[in-house]
Design a protein around this motif. Sequence first.
Motif, PDB file in Angstrom:
ATOM      1  N   ALA A 202      12.638 -32.165 -75.217  1.00 24.84           N
ATOM      2  CA  ALA A 202      13.308 -31.614 -74.048  1.00 24.84           C
ATOM      3  C   ALA A 202      13.780 -32.735 -73.129  1.00 24.84           C
ATOM      4  O   ALA A 202      13.132 -33.779 -73.009  1.00 24.84           O
ATOM      5  CB  ALA A 202      12.359 -30.679 -73.299  1.00 24.84           C
ATOM      6  N   LEU A 203      14.908 -32.515 -72.471  1.00 24.82           N
ATOM      7  CA  LEU A 203      15.423 -33.501 -71.522  1.00 24.82           C
ATOM      8  C   LEU A 203      14.612 -33.451 -70.229  1.00 24.82           C
ATOM      9  O   LEU A 203      14.054 -32.412 -69.868  1.00 24.82           O
ATOM     10  CB  LEU A 203      16.888 -33.216 -71.219  1.00 24.82           C
ATOM     11  N   PRO A 204      14.531 -34.580 -69.521  1.00 26.95           N
ATOM     12  CA  PRO A 204      13.807 -34.594 -68.238  1.00 26.95           C
ATOM     13  C   PRO A 204      14.415 -33.597 -67.254  1.00 26.95           C
ATOM     14  O   PRO A 204      15.620 -33.346 -67.247  1.00 26.95           O
ATOM     15  CB  PRO A 204      13.986 -36.033 -67.744  1.00 26.95           C
ATOM     16  N   GLU A 205      13.559 -33.039 -66.423  1.00 25.48           N
ATOM     17  CA  GLU A 205      14.019 -32.091 -65.402  1.00 25.48           C
ATOM     18  C   GLU A 205      14.495 -32.866 -64.177  1.00 25.48           C
ATOM     19  O   GLU A 205      13.764 -33.072 -63.218  1.00 25.48           O
ATOM     20  CB  GLU A 205      12.891 -31.124 -65.031  1.00 25.48           C
ATOM     21  N   GLN A 206      15.720 -33.332 -64.229  1.00 22.88           N
ATOM     22  CA  GLN A 206      16.322 -34.023 -63.094  1.00 22.88           C
ATOM     23  C   GLN A 206      17.794 -33.677 -63.055  1.00 22.88           C
ATOM     24  O   GLN A 206      18.366 -33.201 -64.035  1.00 22.88           O
ATOM     25  CB  GLN A 206      16.108 -35.544 -63.197  1.00 22.88           C
ATOM     26  N   GLN A 207      18.405 -33.913 -61.905  1.00 21.50           N
ATOM     27  CA  GLN A 207      19.771 -33.455 -61.696  1.00 21.50           C
ATOM     28  C   GLN A 207      20.752 -34.155 -62.632  1.00 21.50           C
ATOM     29  O   GLN A 207      21.643 -33.515 -63.201  1.00 21.50           O
ATOM     30  CB  GLN A 207      20.190 -33.675 -60.245  1.00 21.50           C
ATOM     31  N   VAL A 208      20.611 -35.480 -62.779  1.00 21.50           N
ATOM     32  CA  VAL A 208      21.471 -36.256 -63.682  1.00 21.50           C
ATOM     33  C   VAL A 208      20.567 -36.983 -64.669  1.00 21.50           C
ATOM     34  O   VAL A 208      19.678 -37.737 -64.260  1.00 21.50           O
ATOM     35  CB  VAL A 208      22.343 -37.265 -62.905  1.00 21.50           C
ATOM     36  N   VAL A 209      20.790 -36.767 -65.956  1.00 20.47           N
ATOM     37  CA  VAL A 209      19.934 -37.339 -66.995  1.00 20.47           C
ATOM     38  C   VAL A 209      20.647 -38.537 -67.628  1.00 20.47           C
ATOM     39  O   VAL A 209      21.696 -38.367 -68.261  1.00 20.47           O
ATOM     40  CB  VAL A 209      19.604 -36.307 -68.080  1.00 20.47           C
ATOM     41  N   PRO A 210      20.127 -39.764 -67.470  1.00 18.44           N
ATOM     42  CA  PRO A 210      20.741 -40.904 -68.155  1.00 18.44           C
ATOM     43  C   PRO A 210      20.367 -40.895 -69.639  1.00 18.44           C
ATOM     44  O   PRO A 210      19.209 -40.711 -70.000  1.00 18.44           O
ATOM     45  CB  PRO A 210      20.126 -42.118 -67.438  1.00 18.44           C
ATOM     46  N   LEU A 211      21.374 -41.099 -70.497  1.00 18.91           N
ATOM     47  CA  LEU A 211      21.155 -41.085 -71.943  1.00 18.91           C
ATOM     48  C   LEU A 211      21.933 -42.220 -72.599  1.00 18.91           C
ATOM     49  O   LEU A 211      23.041 -42.567 -72.144  1.00 18.91           O
ATOM     50  CB  LEU A 211      21.632 -39.765 -72.554  1.00 18.91           C
ATOM     51  N   PRO A 212      21.409 -42.802 -73.684  1.00 27.64           N
ATOM     52  CA  PRO A 212      22.242 -43.660 -74.527  1.00 27.64           C
ATOM     53  C   PRO A 212      23.375 -42.829 -75.122  1.00 27.64           C
ATOM     54  O   PRO A 212      23.208 -41.628 -75.391  1.00 27.64           O
ATOM     55  CB  PRO A 212      21.272 -44.151 -75.619  1.00 27.64           C
TER      56      PRO A 212
END
Length: 242
Positions: free
Chosen positions: A125-135
């Motif tokens: 699951a992706l982190p619960e934050q407004q903007v998710v930084p990803l490669p």
Amino acid sequence: MRRETQNILLVLLGGALLKISLNGDYLRYVKPAHQPWIIAGGAIMVLLGVLAIGRDLVAARRAAAPAGHAHEGHQHPARSAWLLMVPVLAVFLVAPPALGSDSVTRTQGRTPQSSALRDAQLFPALPEQQVVPLPVSEFVTRAGWDSSGSLNGRTVSLSGFVARDGADVLLARLVIGCCAADANPVTVRLLGPGTEGLRPDTWIEVTGVVVPGTTTRETNYTPDLTLASVRPVPAPKDPYEY
């Protein structure tokens, strides 16, 4: 090639390896894990070259005689062999740049799948934050293979360099398994305002939301991203993803 030329080439090549491994330029060619091997290889080459030069100097002094100039007319230095030093000096003085947008546009006809794209099956699951930084490679992998739609409706932050495919503006990164020779591009097509005037090879950071269903074989596994923001950033020291 004369021994003197060989020894000097060995020292220069070893010195070039040490230089790029210590100042970080080696990241333009190989993965960070290879740094100890480059340092060791460069140090051994310099040591062998210095030892060979020292041995030849000692041997020349022992063989010196009063009539040492008697055969001078028969010495013909291999001047062309010194031209072999040109590429070594080029690496020593000016390291070539990392691969960029040209590598992306040359491979647009192929399916640019990274090993992560081919093998991905489970996605945390992706982190619960407004903007998710990803490669960029993970973003492309999730967009194409995550049946749970973990990216849908999520704002992500990606960084990479600009490439162009006709009228399309792409955000690109190069993924390497071992070295720059096996680099594969992963790309994201940018939609919306903010891309006007972006030049190829410019590094940018973008935020936006994926357009579901756009990562297909027909699009060369290039998902669409609806932009929220675009800003230029400095090129990273390590330009590749792994």
